[in-house]
Structures are given as structure tokens and as C-alpha cells.
Design a protein around this motif. Structure first.
Motif, short mmCIF file in Angstrom:
data_model
loop_
_atom_site.label_atom_id
_atom_site.label_comp_id
_atom_site.label_asym_id
_atom_site.label_seq_id
_atom_site.Cartn_x
_atom_site.Cartn_y
_atom_site.Cartn_z
N ILE A 149 22.43 36.42 61.79
CA ILE A 149 23.35 37.45 62.32
C ILE A 149 23.32 38.76 61.52
O ILE A 149 23.71 39.80 62.03
N TYR B 71 22.23 42.27 62.96
CA TYR B 71 23.09 43.25 63.63
C TYR B 71 23.56 44.33 62.63
O TYR B 71 23.53 45.52 62.92
N ILE C 252 30.34 59.72 71.06
CA ILE C 252 31.39 58.68 71.10
C ILE C 252 30.85 57.34 71.63
O ILE C 252 31.11 56.27 71.07
N ILE D 97 29.06 52.10 71.07
CA ILE D 97 29.46 51.05 72.02
C ILE D 97 28.25 50.56 72.83
O ILE D 97 28.08 49.36 73.05
N LEU E 142 33.99 54.30 56.62
CA LEU E 142 33.16 53.43 57.48
C LEU E 142 31.85 53.05 56.78
O LEU E 142 31.41 51.90 56.86
N HIS F 15 30.95 49.06 55.69
CA HIS F 15 29.78 48.43 56.33
C HIS F 15 29.20 47.33 55.42
O HIS F 15 28.65 46.34 55.90
N ASP G 285 30.01 44.56 53.96
CA ASP G 285 31.05 43.52 53.95
C ASP G 285 30.60 42.28 53.17
O ASP G 285 30.40 41.21 53.75
N MET H 210 31.59 33.21 68.27
CA MET H 210 31.08 34.42 67.61
C MET H 210 31.10 34.23 66.10
O MET H 210 32.19 34.10 65.51
N PRO H 211 29.94 34.21 65.44
CA PRO H 211 29.95 34.10 63.98
C PRO H 211 30.76 35.24 63.36
O PRO H 211 30.68 36.38 63.84
N GLY I 289 30.64 37.11 60.70
CA GLY I 289 29.95 38.32 60.26
C GLY I 289 29.54 39.19 61.43
O GLY I 289 29.63 40.42 61.38
N LEU I 290 29.12 38.57 62.51
CA LEU I 290 28.71 39.32 63.70
C LEU I 290 29.94 39.93 64.38
O LEU I 290 29.91 41.09 64.82
N HIS J 255 31.02 43.03 62.54
CA HIS J 255 30.16 44.20 62.77
C HIS J 255 30.25 44.72 64.20
O HIS J 255 30.05 45.92 64.44
N ALA J 256 30.56 43.82 65.17
CA ALA J 256 30.79 44.30 66.54
C ALA J 256 32.06 45.15 66.57
O ALA J 256 32.11 46.23 67.19
N TYR K 142 33.18 46.71 64.05
CA TYR K 142 32.80 47.92 63.30
C TYR K 142 32.22 48.97 64.26
O TYR K 142 32.51 50.16 64.14
N SER K 143 31.41 48.50 65.23
CA SER K 143 30.82 49.44 66.21
C SER K 143 31.93 50.12 67.00
O SER K 143 31.87 51.33 67.27
N CYS K 144 32.97 49.34 67.36
CA CYS K 144 34.10 49.93 68.10
C CYS K 144 34.85 50.93 67.23
O CYS K 144 35.26 52.00 67.69
N ALA L 260 33.58 52.65 64.82
CA ALA L 260 32.73 53.84 64.70
C ALA L 260 32.94 54.74 65.91
O ALA L 260 33.08 55.97 65.77
N ALA L 261 32.98 54.14 67.11
CA ALA L 261 33.19 54.95 68.32
C ALA L 261 34.54 55.66 68.24
O ALA L 261 34.66 56.84 68.60
#
Lengths: 534, 76
Positions: free
Chosen positions: A88, A91, A296, A300, B12, B16, B18, B32-33, B35-36, B39-40, B42-44, B46-47
Motif C-alpha cells: 500500500i 499510494y 482543486i 481527487i 500537508l 505526508h 505518516d 481498506m488498509p 495506511g492507504l 493517504h486517500a 490526505y488526497s481529499c 489536499a483538494a
């Protein structure tokens, strides 16, 4: 070739597999031909339209074309394979960091570059650098370096497509091709012809149209494919439980990477700030406001594509350990590039139509990068090499020169792709590392008045020398005999971190050191690029 | 507000890394692991931070300068 033996036996012994997926892929290619024809009708005939779509692209198309351009075989085939090997953490290595760094490059550098393009009529990155650093020589130095770095990037796409199509077509043509599968050279050839067709006639406008369409296709099909694979495995929870039971190390990062290794990967996404094909997409924007949606939504969009790929990769690792998945082994180890196609072939088997649609999605992701890179290369050759050398070139000649060079580079890349197979993810990382190390030049160009021509030349040379040295050490020398680094978990690391760390360091030291030691740029140049109100 | 936005961007970059659940392979929502999942998320985040940057730190001056009529063309 030994790794192919079981597949060849399978392809020749079994009854032909359903060719429906291939029919769907062929129909998709025809659709792209049609799209190419339609978008080429909008071509206005001028070089400005061919190279930057007359700066008419709005927010949604800019997002789709920029995102589609940054997602290639690296994102789908490469990320699934890397998650299969490295878990993982993949990612975090590339996707979440890109959400931050890519958007930062668009926001901090892209908008400024767009403003200079708009104000002074630039079509390529090198035109801007030549004016900013008061030197035609900088352009001649950067041209071969940037083209040389784009070629591996093109290779990533062609090889990823070839490996993927080979995997999903195994057994379709027993007795005709090895393993009864479409050979990689044929997939690469078809993809080159299709992309060349729409780019040749419509330039960057066709690329933007095709990118928008293809990005929507690969995002939707990626999610559909993920759902179908998860469903075939008994649901995402059952699939993850299996991975946890059989390959628990792939669900964390312990033992597969170190924090230093992980952190050093953050430098890799800086490459987008220096990609010439992305620069060209920035210039197509109708206004600076067009960037807002891209800045933005980009993190996503990355998440939507990468999270399913990483999950499929770790599920594949669990299944492989449980001996419920066959991944073709090239040299004794399973081939990471073949993981996605193995999962699709195994778990979508009940619906050949769906395999075809998902495969069209994978090819869409790959082709949406290739087209921009092709146009960019033609643009650079015409505007950065021929025009400065020859002087007067008519608008019509510019378009034809661009087209001619695109064909030449595609032929060269295609020939290399046949003879030089590499790991898609690793090849992509090497290519990105080179661009990342050149990023300080782009950043300094828009924020540091004191940066000089000599500093830039020193930085480019430092990047070229260190990159060449490290890539030779990593790929050209035997394991155990390497000068600088060691291979750990399939990655070449120097002092525990990615080589990009040292390549960037060399680039920055050369840029800053030599700039400070040489004469600053003229007042006129500073006034031109650092306006009081800008 | 601009400073807050740039502060959040730096934050941020820091979070990152972590390392705190480096060896944790537990599952969130059953599939959902951890760590994953982080980071998912984290992407939100960031947005969200980039949306704030667009709202409060947008380079309007550059935009105005580029779209002003004087000094057009000029690239080689």
C-alpha cells in the motif's frame, strides 16, 4: 522467453479464448479515429492552433487534458504492479504526494508560465527559457535533454499497453502468435497509428478533445472494473482479508520501504513542473481562471484512479501467495507489469464484453498521455530548433515540420519499445527523476530574479551527468557491482534514498552557486518577467 | 489568510510522512488498509487546501497583467 513457456503451452493447447474483448478494443480505436476526424475539422490551420489550440480551452477540458496527460501506463499498469511488489505504500510514494505537489506546480508555476505565454506569445517552454535567460544556447542545450527524457516516458506508455494487451489476449489466437496472444509489437504499432492519426491532423486541439473523452472513459471503466473484480472475489472485505492472511506485509510499509526512502519519493512529482507537454497544455488555457478547477480537482482525480489500482495490486499479492492467481514470471519472479491483466483475465472472465471495455479504459489512459507528448515533441522541434536556426519559416511550414518530427520520434520510440523491455514503474520513475531535477530551473525562472544563463547551463549539465551516471549504475551494471547504490525491494537506492534526491541536489547547487558567481541578468529582462503589478 | 493557506500547505507536506502507523496493517471499514485510508483522506485534504488557496491566495495581479492589452506577442 522461458517465462512465456507455460503461456505458450496454454495458448496452443486450449480452445481459442473469446475474442470479444479484442472486438471492443478495435471498436474503441475506430471511435478515436472518428473523434480525430471531428476535432480536426475544428483545426484553424495556423501553427498557434496546432500547437496551443489558439488558447481556447476552458476549465473542464483543461482538467481532463492535464489529468489525462499525467496518468499513463505508470498510473494503471505500473501502480497495480508496484502495489503487488511493494504494498500500500505505493499510494503514498506517488499518488498522495502528487495531489499536493502537482497542484502546487500548477498553482505556483503553471499560472505564471501561462501568463508569460499569453503576454509574449510563447508556444513552448524553451521559448520562454530562451527569453528569460537571454540565451539561444540555453534552448539548444535543453532541446535534446527534454526530448531525451520524453522518449522513456513514451516508452512507458507503449510498453505498458503492449504488456497489458498481451496479458488479456492470451489464448485468443492459438498457433498464430506465441501464447495465442497479441504480441507487444503489434499493440504498440496500432496505438502509435491511432494516436498519430488524430494528432497529425488536429494538433493539440485534437489531443485535448481525445484526452477529455479518454480520461472520462478510463475513470469510469476503472471504477466499473474495480467493482467487478471485488465482486468476483466475494466483496472488497473478503479480498482484503485474503491479502491480510496471505501477504500481510503488503498492507503496511514495514520491511518494504523506509521512511527516508518514502520521503525522498516526494521529489519525483516535481517533474510535472518541467514536463514540456504539460507546459503546452497550460498554454492552451483560455484564461488563468481555467486553472482553478484543475488545481482543486487534480488530487481527487488521482485518488479515484489510484486507490482501486492499489487495492487490486495488494489483493493480487494475497491471491498469488495463496496460489489462486498465475502471474507470468519473466526471470523466476512474477512480472509486475502483468498483474493488472492477470487480475482482469482471471476475475472478469465471465464477461468478455466487460474485459474489452475495461481494456479500452486502460488504453485510454495510456493514449491520453502519448498524444500530448507527440504534439509537444513536434512543437519543440519546430519552434525551438528549426525556427531559431533558419529564421523565417511560414506558418504552414511550421505545422508540417511539427508533423514530420512527430512521425520521426514515434518511429524511433516504437523501435526502442520492441527491443528494450523494462519495468514500467521503474522506467517512469527514472524519467520523472530527470524532469524533477530540472524543475528548480522553472521555479527559479519565475521567482528568482538573480538566476543567470550560466547557472541554468550548469544546472542542466549537472542533471544530465548525475542522471546518466546513476541510470547506468542502476540498469547497466550487475547487482553487487554497482558504484553508488544497491537494489532493495526492486528499487535502486543510494544511501537509502531515491537517486532523484542527489540529482536534484546537484542541480540546485549548480544553479544557485553558478548564478551567484556570474553577472545578473539585464534590467530589461527583469522588468519583462517581474512586472511591478505581477 | 494567505499565510494560513501556505502554512497549511507546509503542514500537508509534513503530515505526508505518516511514520506513526508504518507497521499497522489493520483494516478500516473491513477492507481498506489503514495506511492507504490515511493517504486517500490526505488526497481529499489536499483538494480542500487547494480550494482554500484558490479562494484566498489566487494571483489576481498576474492574471490582470497577462490579460492587459499592452505588449502583445514577442516570443521567438
Amino acid at each position: 522467453m522461458s517465462g512465456l513457456t507455460p503461456l505458450i503451452a496454454l495458448g496452443q493447447a486450449a480452445a481459442p479464448a473469446s475474442r470479444t474483448p479484442l472486438v471492443v478494443i478495435c471498436l474503441y480505436m475506430c471511435l478515436l479515429f472518428a473523434l480525430g476526424l471531428i476535432s480536426s475539422r475544428l483545426f484553424r490551420g495556423s501553427s498557434k492552433d496546432f500547437f496551443v489550440a489558439s488558447q481556447s480551452i476552458g476549465p473542464f477540458m483543461l482538467l481532463m487534458s492535464v489529468f489525462g496527460t499525467t496518468m499513463t501506463a505508470f498510473a494503471l499498469v505500473g501502480s497495480t504492479g508496484k502495489a503487488f511488489s511493494l504494498g500500500i505504500g505505493t499510494y503514498g510514494l506517488m499518488a498522495s504526494s502528487s495531489g499536493l505537489i502537482h497542484a502546487a506546480c500548477f498553482f505556483l508555476v503553471g499560472i505564471r508560465m501561462w501568463s508569460f505565454g499569453k503576454k509574449y506569445g510563447y508556444v513552448t517552454q524553451i521559448q520562454f527559457f530562451r527569453d528569460r535567460f537571454e540565451s539561444k544556447g540555453v534552448g539548444y542545450l535543453m532541446f535534446p535533454i527534454l526530448v531525451g527524457l520524453i522518449i522513456p516516458y513514451l516508452l512507458v506508455g507503449l510498453m505498458g499497453a503492449g504488456k497489458y494487451i498481451f496479458g488479456v489476449t492470451v489464448g485468443m489466437f492459438p498457433g498464430t502468435f506465441a501464447a495465442g496472444a497479441i504480441p507487444e509489437w503489434l499493440s504498440g504499432l496500432v496505438i502509435c497509428v491511432v494516436v498519430l492519426f488524430y494528432v497529425f491532423f488536429g494538433g493539440v486541439r485534437s489531443a485535448a478533445w481525445a484526452n477529455t473523452f479518454q480520461t472520462i472513459v478510463f475513470m469510469i471503466m476503472g471504477l466499473v472494473g474495480f467493482y467487478v473484480i471485488a465482486d468476483a472475489l466475494g466483496g472488497p472485505a473478503a479480498a482484503s482479508e485474503k491479502a491480510l492472511a496471505n501477504a500481510p506485509e503488503k498492507l503496511s510499509r514495514e520491511g518494504l520501504m523506509t521512511p527516508a526512502h518514502f520521503m525522498s519519493y516526494m521529489l519525483v512529482p516535481l517533474s510535472v513542473g518541467m514536463f514540456p507537454h504539460l507546459f503546452q497544455h497550460w498554454l492552451t488555457a483560455r484564461s488563468a481562471k481555467s486553472f482553478r478547477l484543475t488545481v482543486i480537482a487534480h488530487p481527487i482525480c488521482i485518488m479515484i484512479v489510484w486507490v482501486p489500482c492499489i487495492l487490486i495490486g495488494i489483493w493480487a499479492a494475497g491471491l498469488y501467495e495463496a496460489k489462486e492467481l498465475v502471474v507470468p514470471p519473466p526471470n523466476g519472479d512474477p512480472n509486475p507489469n502483468a498483474v493488472l491483466s492477470a487480475m482482469v483475465k482471471t476475475f472478469m472472465n465471465s464477461s468478455p464484453l466487460l474485459i474489452g471495455l475495461f481494456s479500452a479504459g486502460v488504453l485510454a489512459a495510456i493514449m491520453s498521455s502519448l498524444d500530448s507528448q507527440f504534439v509537444c515533441i513536434g512543437s519543440m522541434f519546430t519552434n525551438d530548433f528549426v525556427v531559431p536556426l533558419k529564421g523565417e519559416v511560414s506558418d504552414r511550414q511550421k505545422v508540417w515540420l511539427g508533423r514530420g518530427f512527430i512521425v520521426l520520434i514515434v518511429l524511433i520510440t516504437y523501435a526502442i519499445s520492441i527491443f528494450k523491455p523494462q519495468n514500467v514503474f521503474n522506467l517512469g520513475v527514472w524519467c520523472f527523476s530527470g524532469f524533477s531535477a530540472l524543475f528548480p530551473i522553472a521555479f527559479a525562472a519565475v521567482y528568482w530574479k538573480r538566476v543567470t544563463k550560466a547557472g541554468v547551463i550548469a544546472s542542466v549539465i549537472a542533471t544530465a551527468v548525475t542522471w546518466s551516471l546513476f541510470i547506468y549504475d542502476a540498469l547497466g551494471r550487475e547487482v553487487g557491482e554497482q558504484w553508488f547504490g544497491v537494489k532493495e525491494h526492486g528499487e535502486y537506492l543510494i544511501a537509502g534514498v531515491m537517486p532523484v534526491t542527489f540529482i536534484c541536489l546537484a542541480s540546485v547547487v549548480a544553479l544557485v552557486g553558478v548564478s551567484l558567481a556570474t553577472r545578473p541578468p539585464s534590467r530589461d529582462t527583469i522588468d519583462k518577467f517581474f512586472p511591478a503589478n505581477g | 489568510m494567505k499565510k494560513v493557506v501556505f502554512g497549511l500547505i507546509i503542514l500537508l507536506a509534513v503530515i505526508h510522512q505518516d511514520v506513526w502507523w508504518w507497521d499497522d496493517n489493520s483494516l478500516v471499514f473491513g477492507f481498506m488498509p489503514l495506511g492507504l485510508f490515511y493517504h486517500a483522506l490526505y488526497s481529499c485534504m489536499a483538494a480542500g487546501v487547494w480550494a482554500m488557496a484558490v479562494k484566498w491566495a489566487w494571483p489576481s495581479d498576474i492574471e490582470r497583467w497577462a490579460e492587459s492589452a499592452d505588449e502583445p506577442g514577442g516570443g521567438q
